[in-house]
Motif scaffolding. Structure first.
Motif, PDB file in Angstrom:
ATOM      1  N   ILE A 210       0.839  -1.197   0.000  1.00 41.50           N
ATOM      2  CA  ILE A 210       0.000   0.000   0.000  1.00 41.50           C
ATOM      3  C   ILE A 210       0.874   1.247   0.000  1.00 41.50           C
ATOM      4  O   ILE A 210       0.630   2.197  -0.766  1.00 41.50           O
ATOM      5  CB  ILE A 210      -0.965  -0.003   1.206  1.00 41.50           C
ATOM      6  CG1 ILE A 210      -1.994  -1.126   1.044  1.00 41.50           C
ATOM      7  CG2 ILE A 210      -1.659   1.346   1.362  1.00 41.50           C
ATOM      8  CD1 ILE A 210      -2.839  -1.394   2.279  1.00 41.50           C
ATOM      9  N   LEU A 211       1.902   1.260   0.825  1.00 37.03           N
ATOM     10  CA  LEU A 211       2.807   2.411   0.871  1.00 37.03           C
ATOM     11  C   LEU A 211       3.507   2.614  -0.468  1.00 37.03           C
ATOM     12  O   LEU A 211       3.674   3.749  -0.930  1.00 37.03           O
ATOM     13  CB  LEU A 211       3.825   2.242   2.001  1.00 37.03           C
ATOM     14  CG  LEU A 211       3.245   2.260   3.418  1.00 37.03           C
ATOM     15  CD1 LEU A 211       4.320   1.923   4.446  1.00 37.03           C
ATOM     16  CD2 LEU A 211       2.594   3.599   3.733  1.00 37.03           C
ATOM     17  N   ALA A 212       3.902   1.515  -1.114  1.00 37.35           N
ATOM     18  CA  ALA A 212       4.536   1.622  -2.436  1.00 37.35           C
ATOM     19  C   ALA A 212       3.543   2.194  -3.450  1.00 37.35           C
ATOM     20  O   ALA A 212       3.932   2.976  -4.333  1.00 37.35           O
ATOM     21  CB  ALA A 212       5.038   0.254  -2.885  1.00 37.35           C
ATOM     22  N   LEU A 213       2.284   1.832  -3.320  1.00 42.37           N
ATOM     23  CA  LEU A 213       1.267   2.381  -4.221  1.00 42.37           C
ATOM     24  C   LEU A 213       1.107   3.877  -3.988  1.00 42.37           C
ATOM     25  O   LEU A 213       0.986   4.645  -4.941  1.00 42.37           O
ATOM     26  CB  LEU A 213      -0.069   1.661  -4.040  1.00 42.37           C
ATOM     27  CG  LEU A 213      -1.226   2.189  -4.897  1.00 42.37           C
ATOM     28  CD1 LEU A 213      -0.900   2.136  -6.385  1.00 42.37           C
ATOM     29  CD2 LEU A 213      -2.499   1.412  -4.598  1.00 42.37           C
ATOM     30  N   TYR A 214       1.122   4.317  -2.725  1.00 44.76           N
ATOM     31  CA  TYR A 214       1.041   5.756  -2.447  1.00 44.76           C
ATOM     32  C   TYR A 214       2.175   6.505  -3.154  1.00 44.76           C
ATOM     33  O   TYR A 214       1.964   7.568  -3.740  1.00 44.76           O
ATOM     34  CB  TYR A 214       1.123   6.032  -0.941  1.00 44.76           C
ATOM     35  CG  TYR A 214      -0.074   5.623  -0.113  1.00 44.76           C
ATOM     36  CD1 TYR A 214      -1.353   5.585  -0.639  1.00 44.76           C
ATOM     37  CD2 TYR A 214       0.082   5.305   1.232  1.00 44.76           C
ATOM     38  CE1 TYR A 214      -2.443   5.222   0.139  1.00 44.76           C
ATOM     39  CE2 TYR A 214      -1.000   4.959   2.011  1.00 44.76           C
ATOM     40  CZ  TYR A 214      -2.252   4.923   1.471  1.00 44.76           C
ATOM     41  OH  TYR A 214      -3.330   4.566   2.231  1.00 44.76           O
ATOM     42  N   VAL A 215       3.370   5.951  -3.093  1.00 40.76           N
ATOM     43  CA  VAL A 215       4.529   6.583  -3.730  1.00 40.76           C
ATOM     44  C   VAL A 215       4.327   6.632  -5.245  1.00 40.76           C
ATOM     45  O   VAL A 215       4.544   7.671  -5.884  1.00 40.76           O
ATOM     46  CB  VAL A 215       5.842   5.847  -3.372  1.00 40.76           C
ATOM     47  CG1 VAL A 215       7.002   6.335  -4.224  1.00 40.76           C
ATOM     48  CG2 VAL A 215       6.149   6.014  -1.892  1.00 40.76           C
ATOM     49  N   LYS A 216       3.885   5.526  -5.813  1.00 43.69           N
ATOM     50  CA  LYS A 216       3.642   5.459  -7.260  1.00 43.69           C
ATOM     51  C   LYS A 216       2.569   6.473  -7.682  1.00 43.69           C
ATOM     52  O   LYS A 216       2.700   7.139  -8.702  1.00 43.69           O
ATOM     53  CB  LYS A 216       3.209   4.039  -7.634  1.00 43.69           C
ATOM     54  CG  LYS A 216       2.960   3.826  -9.101  1.00 43.69           C
ATOM     55  CD  LYS A 216       2.548   2.375  -9.375  1.00 43.69           C
ATOM     56  CE  LYS A 216       2.168   2.179 -10.820  1.00 43.69           C
ATOM     57  NZ  LYS A 216       1.734   0.815 -11.085  1.00 43.69           N
ATOM     58  N   MET A 217       1.526   6.605  -6.865  1.00 43.59           N
ATOM     59  CA  MET A 217       0.459   7.547  -7.175  1.00 43.59           C
ATOM     60  C   MET A 217       0.983   8.988  -7.113  1.00 43.59           C
ATOM     61  O   MET A 217       0.647   9.801  -7.979  1.00 43.59           O
ATOM     62  CB  MET A 217      -0.721   7.354  -6.207  1.00 43.59           C
ATOM     63  CG  MET A 217      -1.486   6.075  -6.470  1.00 43.59           C
ATOM     64  SD  MET A 217      -2.776   5.562  -5.272  1.00 43.59           S
ATOM     65  CE  MET A 217      -3.130   6.933  -4.276  1.00 43.59           C
ATOM     66  N   ALA A 218       1.797   9.288  -6.132  1.00 41.18           N
ATOM     67  CA  ALA A 218       2.358  10.644  -6.018  1.00 41.18           C
ATOM     68  C   ALA A 218       3.262  10.955  -7.198  1.00 41.18           C
ATOM     69  O   ALA A 218       3.217  12.061  -7.755  1.00 41.18           O
ATOM     70  CB  ALA A 218       3.118  10.776  -4.701  1.00 41.18           C
ATOM     71  N   GLU A 219       4.066   9.983  -7.601  1.00 36.76           N
ATOM     72  CA  GLU A 219       4.954  10.198  -8.756  1.00 36.76           C
ATOM     73  C   GLU A 219       4.144  10.398 -10.024  1.00 36.76           C
ATOM     74  O   GLU A 219       4.495  11.218 -10.863  1.00 36.76           O
ATOM     75  CB  GLU A 219       5.901   9.003  -8.904  1.00 36.76           C
ATOM     76  CG  GLU A 219       6.964   8.964  -7.842  1.00 36.76           C
ATOM     77  CD  GLU A 219       7.801   7.670  -7.857  1.00 36.76           C
ATOM     78  OE1 GLU A 219       7.456   6.735  -8.612  1.00 36.76           O
ATOM     79  OE2 GLU A 219       8.775   7.619  -7.103  1.00 36.76           O
ATOM     80  N   GLY A 220       3.050   9.672 -10.175  1.00 36.70           N
ATOM     81  CA  GLY A 220       2.208   9.822 -11.366  1.00 36.70           C
ATOM     82  C   GLY A 220       1.479  11.146 -11.442  1.00 36.70           C
ATOM     83  O   GLY A 220       1.089  11.584 -12.521  1.00 36.70           O
ATOM     84  N   ARG A 221       1.305  11.797 -10.316  1.00 35.54           N
ATOM     85  CA  ARG A 221       0.600  13.095 -10.273  1.00 35.54           C
ATOM     86  C   ARG A 221       1.545  14.284 -10.229  1.00 35.54           C
ATOM     87  O   ARG A 221       1.098  15.431 -10.186  1.00 35.54           O
ATOM     88  CB  ARG A 221      -0.329  13.141  -9.059  1.00 35.54           C
ATOM     89  CG  ARG A 221      -1.444  12.121  -9.089  1.00 35.54           C
ATOM     90  CD  ARG A 221      -2.472  12.455 -10.118  1.00 35.54           C
ATOM     91  NE  ARG A 221      -3.560  11.491 -10.109  1.00 35.54           N
ATOM     92  CZ  ARG A 221      -4.810  11.806 -10.362  1.00 35.54           C
ATOM     93  NH1 ARG A 221      -5.136  13.039 -10.637  1.00 35.54           N
ATOM     94  NH2 ARG A 221      -5.744  10.883 -10.359  1.00 35.54           N
ATOM     95  N   ARG A 222       2.835  14.010 -10.240  1.00 36.10           N
ATOM     96  CA  ARG A 222       3.813  15.113 -10.177  1.00 36.10           C
ATOM     97  C   ARG A 222       3.678  15.979 -11.418  1.00 36.10           C
ATOM     98  O   ARG A 222       3.551  15.492 -12.527  1.00 36.10           O
ATOM     99  CB  ARG A 222       5.229  14.525 -10.099  1.00 36.10           C
ATOM    100  CG  ARG A 222       6.288  15.586  -9.850  1.00 36.10           C
ATOM    101  CD  ARG A 222       7.630  14.969  -9.627  1.00 36.10           C
ATOM    102  NE  ARG A 222       7.605  14.262  -8.353  1.00 36.10           N
ATOM    103  CZ  ARG A 222       8.409  13.275  -8.046  1.00 36.10           C
ATOM    104  NH1 ARG A 222       9.286  12.844  -8.919  1.00 36.10           N
ATOM    105  NH2 ARG A 222       8.343  12.694  -6.869  1.00 36.10           N
ATOM    106  N   LEU A 223       3.703  17.287 -11.203  1.00 33.35           N
ATOM    107  CA  LEU A 223       3.609  18.226 -12.335  1.00 33.35           C
ATOM    108  C   LEU A 223       4.909  18.252 -13.093  1.00 33.35           C
ATOM    109  O   LEU A 223       5.974  18.135 -12.572  1.00 33.35           O
ATOM    110  CB  LEU A 223       3.271  19.624 -11.851  1.00 33.35           C
ATOM    111  CG  LEU A 223       1.867  19.812 -11.272  1.00 33.35           C
ATOM    112  CD1 LEU A 223       1.688  21.216 -10.757  1.00 33.35           C
ATOM    113  CD2 LEU A 223       0.818  19.507 -12.326  1.00 33.35           C
TER     114      LEU A 223
END
Length: 142
Positions: A129-142
């Protein structure tokens, strides 16, 4: 709050269509125009990737739900009944507002799953789950 591209562009329209106060100097007008231009530029960049990012994120969350169901974690029964249909779901409407609404619902369920996983002490699933949070944040980076 995460403003949508529409929200940012609507604010930019208001700023550009409203003359600055007559007491404001040229520096204010220049900084106002610069900030508005920067926001419009970021909105344009987000507009190019918003649908793809939401679709990928929704798919990743659903895949994690399917995996969580396989873990047989001691989750409350109500949560299991919510995870199964969410895991099998798909993005039927590819308009960005609809994708964002689906994403918000999936994120709320993901947070509840994370809470249940922490309570159950399942460190392996929590790391996923924590790895998914990181992946989601990276995917939303401007």
């Amino acid at each position: 709050m995460t403003p949508s591209v529409r929200d940012i562009l609507t604010c930019a329209i208001r700023v550009l269509s409203t003359p600055p106060n007559s007491d404001a100097g040229p520096e204010y007008a220049a900084s106002r125009a610069g900030i508005t231009a920067a926001l419009v530029g970021m909105a344009a960049g987000e507009g190019e990737v918003a649908a793809g990012a939401a679709i990928a994120e929704n798919a990743a969350i659903r895949a994690l739900f399917a995996e969580a169901l396989q873990y047989n974690v001691a989750l409350d029964t109500h949560l299991d009944h919510e995870l199964a249909p969410a895991a099998e779901g798909f993005d039927a409407d590819l308009a960005v507002p609809a994708l964002d609404a689906d994403n918000a619902a999936l994120r709320r369920l993901l947070i509840r799953l994370h809470e249940a996983v922490e309570k159950a002490g399942d460190h392996a699933l929590e790391h996923k789950i924590l790895a998914l949070y990181v992946k989601m944040a990276e995917g939303r980076r401007l």
